[in-house]
Design a protein around this motif. Structure first.
Motif, PDB file in Angstrom:
ATOM      1  N   LEU A   1       2.432   4.514   0.487  1.00 48.30           N
ATOM      2  CA  LEU A   1       2.551   5.863   2.223  1.00 48.30           C
ATOM      3  C   LEU A   1       3.134   6.970   1.241  1.00 48.30           C
ATOM      4  O   LEU A   1       4.190   6.656   0.958  1.00 48.30           O
TER       5      LEU A   1
ATOM      6  N   ARG B   1       7.385  -3.436   4.940  1.00 51.38           N
ATOM      7  CA  ARG B   1       5.279  -3.386   4.537  1.00 51.38           C
ATOM      8  C   ARG B   1       4.900  -2.182   3.846  1.00 51.38           C
ATOM      9  O   ARG B   1       3.580  -2.604   3.670  1.00 51.38           O
ATOM     10  N   TYR B   2       5.368  -1.254   3.216  1.00 45.12           N
ATOM     11  CA  TYR B   2       4.543  -0.731   2.442  1.00 45.12           C
ATOM     12  C   TYR B   2       5.467   0.096   1.377  1.00 45.12           C
ATOM     13  O   TYR B   2       6.686   0.050   1.448  1.00 45.12           O
TER      14      TYR B   2
ATOM     15  N   LEU C   1      -0.806   3.531  11.198  1.00 50.82           N
ATOM     16  CA  LEU C   1      -1.486   2.522  10.492  1.00 50.82           C
ATOM     17  C   LEU C   1      -1.929   1.345  10.266  1.00 50.82           C
ATOM     18  O   LEU C   1      -2.949   0.868  10.023  1.00 50.82           O
TER      19      LEU C   1
ATOM     20  N   GLU D   1       0.745  -1.336  -0.331  1.00 52.96           N
ATOM     21  CA  GLU D   1      -0.090   0.412  -0.033  1.00 52.96           C
ATOM     22  C   GLU D   1       1.159   1.410  -0.363  1.00 52.96           C
ATOM     23  O   GLU D   1       1.724   1.050   0.372  1.00 52.96           O
TER      24      GLU D   1
ATOM     25  N   GLU E   1      -5.336  -0.207   9.199  1.00 54.72           N
ATOM     26  CA  GLU E   1      -5.820  -1.318   8.232  1.00 54.72           C
ATOM     27  C   GLU E   1      -7.167  -1.812   8.667  1.00 54.72           C
ATOM     28  O   GLU E   1      -7.745  -2.762   8.183  1.00 54.72           O
TER      29      GLU E   1
END
Length: 254
Positions: free
Chosen positions: A22, A45-46, A248, A20, A252
């Motif tokens: 950011l 993670r992003y 975050l 995703e 989610e």
């Protein structure tokens, strides 16, 4: 750590990681390096993306917050981003607010830290002693709770910028545009979740600014960082990232 700056279709940006998006928006005097700890923390993670805002490249007559928000819109469309989480510091927060107001369909959530848009105590509209290194050092130190955060490298960078006549004219034009473009009557339109992460010792956008944002935004949460000035992601990066992690996770789960 050095990150690669990509150049594509007239855009310059850093892009690290996958997932995703950011989208990080820097401030008026903010270098991309200001976000280094955020990139390192979240790139696993992003998809962490930082466009270089064209503060020095716009025609003088169109140098302003709205032009930067249009630039962000073009960038997001070019990259075909959807459901972006926008994180903006100082002027970058202001640009994020204008962008979200105009194009909420691209944005999942907004995170503001030391954002302008209501009130800011900036350089005061001019640099009367811009050739005086100690004066500029004092102004940069004013940004932080702990003056030691204003490293020589950072002060040198700002000193060089404000002594470039071409750049300083645009900085002043942008600062005046930010002051003129007060968002207080538009904030009620922003229905998506907004998280405010604020230094309790911010002297540029003081704590009452954060409280006013929190009151005017329909769907906002306010988080404080103690012993921290206008750039929490630089001055208290561990605590900033800890709060951003919580934010975050909450996004989610929504």
């Amino acid at each position: 750590m050095e990150f690669t700056i990509k150049e594509e279709n007239g855009f310059k940006y850093i892009e690290e990681g996958e997932g995703e998006v950011l989208l990080l928006l820097h401030g008026l005097m903010g270098a991309l390096s200001n976000w280094e700890e955020v990139i390192l923390e979240f790139k696993d993670r992003y998809r962490v993306v930082i466009p270089m805002l064209p503060i020095y490249d716009l025609p003088l007559l169109t140098t302003g917050v709205k032009s930067l928000a249009k630039f962000v819109h073009k960038f997001v469309k070019f990259k075909k981003f959807q459901n972006v989480i926008v994180l903006g510091n100082s002027l970058g927060g202001h640009v994020g607010l204008v962008f979200v107001t105009s194009h909420p369909e691209f944005v999942r959530s907004l995170v503001l830290t030391g954002s302008s848009g209501l009130y800011e105590n900036s350089f005061g509209g001019s640099f009367p002693k811009r050739e005086n290194y100690d004066f500029i050092k004092e102004k940069v130190e004013f940004t932080f709770y702990d003056p030691a955060t204003a490293t020589k490298e950072l002060v040198d960078e700002v000193f060089e910028t404000v002594n470039d006549r071409y750049k300083v004219i645009r900085i002043l034009a942008m600062a005046k545009s930010a002051i003129r473009h007060n968002m207080s009557k538009d904030l009620h339109k922003i229905k998506l979740p907004v998280s405010l992460i604020w230094g309790r010792n911010d002297r540029i956008t003081p704590p009452e600014v954060a409280e006013e944002f929190n009151n005017l935004l329909p769907n906002s949460d306010l988080y404080w960082i103690d012993k921290c000035g206008h750039a929490p992601m630089m001055e208290q990066p561990a605590e900033f990232n800890q709060i951003l992690n919580k934010v975050l996770e909450k996004i989610e789960n929504q």
